[in-house]
Design a protein around this motif. Structure first.
Motif, PDB file in Angstrom:
ATOM      1  N   ARG A   5      46.032   5.259  35.762  1.00 21.05           N
ATOM      2  CA  ARG A   5      44.275   6.294  35.152  1.00 21.05           C
ATOM      3  C   ARG A   5      43.492   6.619  37.050  1.00 21.05           C
ATOM      4  N   LYS A   6      43.112   7.844  36.726  1.00 21.53           N
ATOM      5  CA  LYS A   6      42.125   8.507  38.123  1.00 21.53           C
ATOM      6  C   LYS A   6      40.761   7.401  38.070  1.00 21.53           C
ATOM      7  N   TYR A   7      40.266   7.813  39.042  1.00 18.40           N
ATOM      8  CA  TYR A   7      38.829   7.002  39.324  1.00 18.40           C
ATOM      9  C   TYR A   7      37.815   8.213  39.062  1.00 18.40           C
ATOM     10  N   ASP A   8      36.922   7.450  38.196  1.00 18.52           N
ATOM     11  CA  ASP A   8      35.775   8.691  37.960  1.00 18.52           C
ATOM     12  C   ASP A   8      34.128   7.861  38.620  1.00 18.52           C
ATOM     13  N   ILE A   9      34.597   6.889  39.621  1.00 22.85           N
ATOM     14  CA  ILE A   9      33.322   6.247  40.775  1.00 22.85           C
ATOM     15  C   ILE A   9      34.807   5.209  41.464  1.00 22.85           C
ATOM     16  N   ILE A  10      34.460   5.632  43.109  1.00 24.33           N
ATOM     17  CA  ILE A  10      34.933   4.214  43.621  1.00 24.33           C
ATOM     18  C   ILE A  10      33.757   3.737  44.119  1.00 24.33           C
ATOM     19  N   ILE A  11      33.814   2.348  44.078  1.00 21.57           N
ATOM     20  CA  ILE A  11      32.504   1.805  44.952  1.00 21.57           C
ATOM     21  C   ILE A  11      33.135   1.234  46.456  1.00 21.57           C
ATOM     22  N   HIS A  12      33.050   1.395  47.333  1.00 23.37           N
ATOM     23  CA  HIS A  12      33.552   1.165  48.570  1.00 23.37           C
ATOM     24  C   HIS A  12      32.800  -0.008  49.543  1.00 23.37           C
ATOM     25  N   CYS A  13      33.829  -1.014  49.820  1.00 27.44           N
ATOM     26  CA  CYS A  13      33.123  -2.183  50.297  1.00 27.44           C
ATOM     27  C   CYS A  13      33.546  -2.373  51.654  1.00 27.44           C
ATOM     28  N   THR A  14      34.267  -1.563  51.777  1.00 28.22           N
ATOM     29  CA  THR A  14      35.192  -2.412  53.019  1.00 28.22           C
ATOM     30  C   THR A  14      35.201  -0.408  54.016  1.00 28.22           C
ATOM     31  N   THR A  15      36.553  -1.261  54.875  1.00 31.94           N
ATOM     32  CA  THR A  15      36.490   0.216  56.029  1.00 31.94           C
ATOM     33  C   THR A  15      37.840   0.305  56.452  1.00 31.94           C
ATOM     34  N   ASN A  16      37.727   1.968  56.604  1.00 25.13           N
ATOM     35  CA  ASN A  16      38.892   1.974  57.342  1.00 25.13           C
ATOM     36  C   ASN A  16      40.123   2.677  55.832  1.00 25.13           C
ATOM     37  N   ILE A  17      39.349   3.110  55.022  1.00 23.77           N
ATOM     38  CA  ILE A  17      40.634   4.204  53.864  1.00 23.77           C
ATOM     39  C   ILE A  17      40.266   5.841  53.914  1.00 23.77           C
ATOM     40  N   PRO A  18      40.864   6.524  54.446  1.00 21.27           N
ATOM     41  CA  PRO A  18      40.618   7.234  54.598  1.00 21.27           C
ATOM     42  C   PRO A  18      40.197   8.232  53.215  1.00 21.27           C
ATOM     43  N   TRP A  19      39.683   9.553  53.211  1.00 23.81           N
ATOM     44  CA  TRP A  19      38.959  10.343  52.147  1.00 23.81           C
ATOM     45  C   TRP A  19      40.829  10.621  51.173  1.00 23.81           C
ATOM     46  N   SER A  20      41.591  11.537  52.368  1.00 21.35           N
ATOM     47  CA  SER A  20      42.608  11.370  51.241  1.00 21.35           C
ATOM     48  C   SER A  20      43.549  10.241  50.611  1.00 21.35           C
ATOM     49  N   THR A  21      42.689   9.181  50.563  1.00 22.51           N
ATOM     50  CA  THR A  21      43.611   8.014  49.270  1.00 22.51           C
ATOM     51  C   THR A  21      42.141   8.628  48.805  1.00 22.51           C
ATOM     52  N   PHE A  22      41.450   8.212  48.450  1.00 21.99           N
ATOM     53  CA  PHE A  22      40.055   8.878  47.818  1.00 21.99           C
ATOM     54  C   PHE A  22      40.276   9.549  46.689  1.00 21.99           C
ATOM     55  N   ALA A  23      40.429  10.847  47.887  1.00 23.78           N
ATOM     56  CA  ALA A  23      40.747  11.597  46.714  1.00 23.78           C
ATOM     57  C   ALA A  23      41.798  12.236  46.116  1.00 23.78           C
ATOM     58  N   ALA A  24      42.875  11.680  46.630  1.00 28.36           N
ATOM     59  CA  ALA A  24      44.077  11.393  45.753  1.00 28.36           C
ATOM     60  C   ALA A  24      44.740  10.933  44.096  1.00 28.36           C
ATOM     61  N   ASN A  25      42.949   9.483  44.432  1.00 33.14           N
ATOM     62  CA  ASN A  25      43.050   8.765  43.332  1.00 33.14           C
ATOM     63  C   ASN A  25      41.561   8.739  41.995  1.00 33.14           C
ATOM     64  N   LEU A  26      40.602  10.285  42.602  1.00 34.24           N
ATOM     65  CA  LEU A  26      39.921  10.188  42.084  1.00 34.24           C
ATOM     66  C   LEU A  26      40.185  11.220  40.658  1.00 34.24           C
TER      67      LEU A  26
END
Length: 327
Positions: free
Chosen positions: A218-239
């Motif tokens: 699945r791709k994610y409609d929403i990511i609730i990020h509760c930590t640090t040090n994850i690059p935007w590129s990793t988020f963008a690839a999964n949204l």
């Protein structure tokens, strides 16, 4: 202890961590017109507490020293200000303190940031709610647009650091909103996060966990990020194409990143959460706990005399759920 004095924990400057926490006796404060004085039964420590000690809010919310830290408190009202209309001495309550003061035997709270605590909700559970619970609630409702009564469309939601103070609430509230929840956490907490309702759980240390890859693709409609040090590129690839990252970890860097995302052409967004002490939201969470629909996860309990253990555990960043301090 002398009459009209209370035990409390203070620090006198920015920085210093655990070593700068001092046990003191100070006068019991008196409530102003719009305040209540609470005899503290339980308080909780949040990362924002030691981040404030480190100076994160210094540019816009400078501390007055010495400072008694802590914002989340549950207890019994022992005195009310002259303008307080909805509470009286003897009422059990939970409150979010705007200027700290929770790590003490007594604490002042504004009436507008205080809600009743029913007998079904323990002081320990109530103290675990304010900052973390409100951050989770507002991330999902205000910023992600989910409806917690389950009447909205089913969205795919990813929760990072799902076994932490905020994450444990996000998982449960997202399931109330009928979301499909993928969660990341350490291997030791995967079963807990499944019990909280997550549909898929990733060990954040594995390649799949680091990549945030859903086991079901699945791709994610929403990511609730509760930590640090994850690059935007990793988020963008999964949204999804119009997906959104809601970042609950306050800091200058992610605020700047959010500002930059707003001026780019991408429909994928990054939003930073600044928790709003909304009384109605806190009351809603208390009622969910009373109804058995929301369960605070307690990592550990510490007496006020050993607050350094609790403070250090929070700074270490690996607590499962909430850290509680009891006078």
């Amino acid at each position: 202890m002398a009459k009209n004095l209370m035990r409390a924990v203070q620090y006198k400057k920015y920085g210093g961590g655990v070593d700068d926490l001092k046990h003191v006796e100070v006068p019991i404060p008196s409530p102003k017109k719009d305040e209540v004085l609470i005899k503290v039964e339980a308080a909780s420590i949040n990362p924002i507490d030691w981040k404030i000690q480190n100076g994160i809010a210094r540019p816009f919310l400078p501390r007055k020293f010495p400072h008694i830290p802590g914002t989340d408190v549950a207890g019994e009202i022992v005195q009310v200000g002259s303008g307080v209309k909805n509470f009286r001495a003897g009422d059990k309550v939970v409150a979010l303190l705007g200027n700290g003061g929770a790590l003490a035997e007594y604490a002042l709270a504004k009436e507008v940031s205080t809600v009743p605590r029913p007998p079904e909700v323990s002081a320990l559970e109530a103290a675990a709610l304010p900052i973390a619970g409100l951050a989770a609630h507002q991330s999902l409702t205000l910023h992600a647009g989910l409806k917690l009564d389950g009447t909205g469309p089913q969205l795919n939601v990813l929760v990072t650091a799902a076994s932490g103070g905020v994450g444990t609430y996000v998982v449960q509230l997202a399931k109330l909103a009928n979301a499909h929840v993928t969660a990341t956490c350490g291997a030791r907490n995967m079963d807990l996060v499944r019990r909280l309702g997550a549909d898929e759980v990733l060990d954040y240390k594995t390649p799949e966990g680091k990549a945030l890859t859903s086991p079901s693709g699945r791709k994610y409609d929403i990511i609730i990020h509760c930590t640090t040090n994850i690059p935007w590129s990793t988020f963008a690839a999964n949204l999804t194409p119009k997906g959104k990252v809601v970042d609950t970890t306050p800091g200058l860097g992610n605020m700047m990143s959010a500002a930059m995302k707003k001026i780019t052409c991408s429909k994928k967004k990054l939003v930073v959460v600044l928790t709003d002490p909304k009384k109605e939201n806190l009351d809603y969470l208390v009622k969910l706990v009373k109804a058995g629909k929301l369960k605070p996860v307690i990592d550990s309990k510490h007496p006020l005399s050993k607050v350094g253990e609790a403070w250090g555990k929070s700074m270490d960043g690996h607590a499962t759920g909430k850290i509680i301090v009891e006078p």
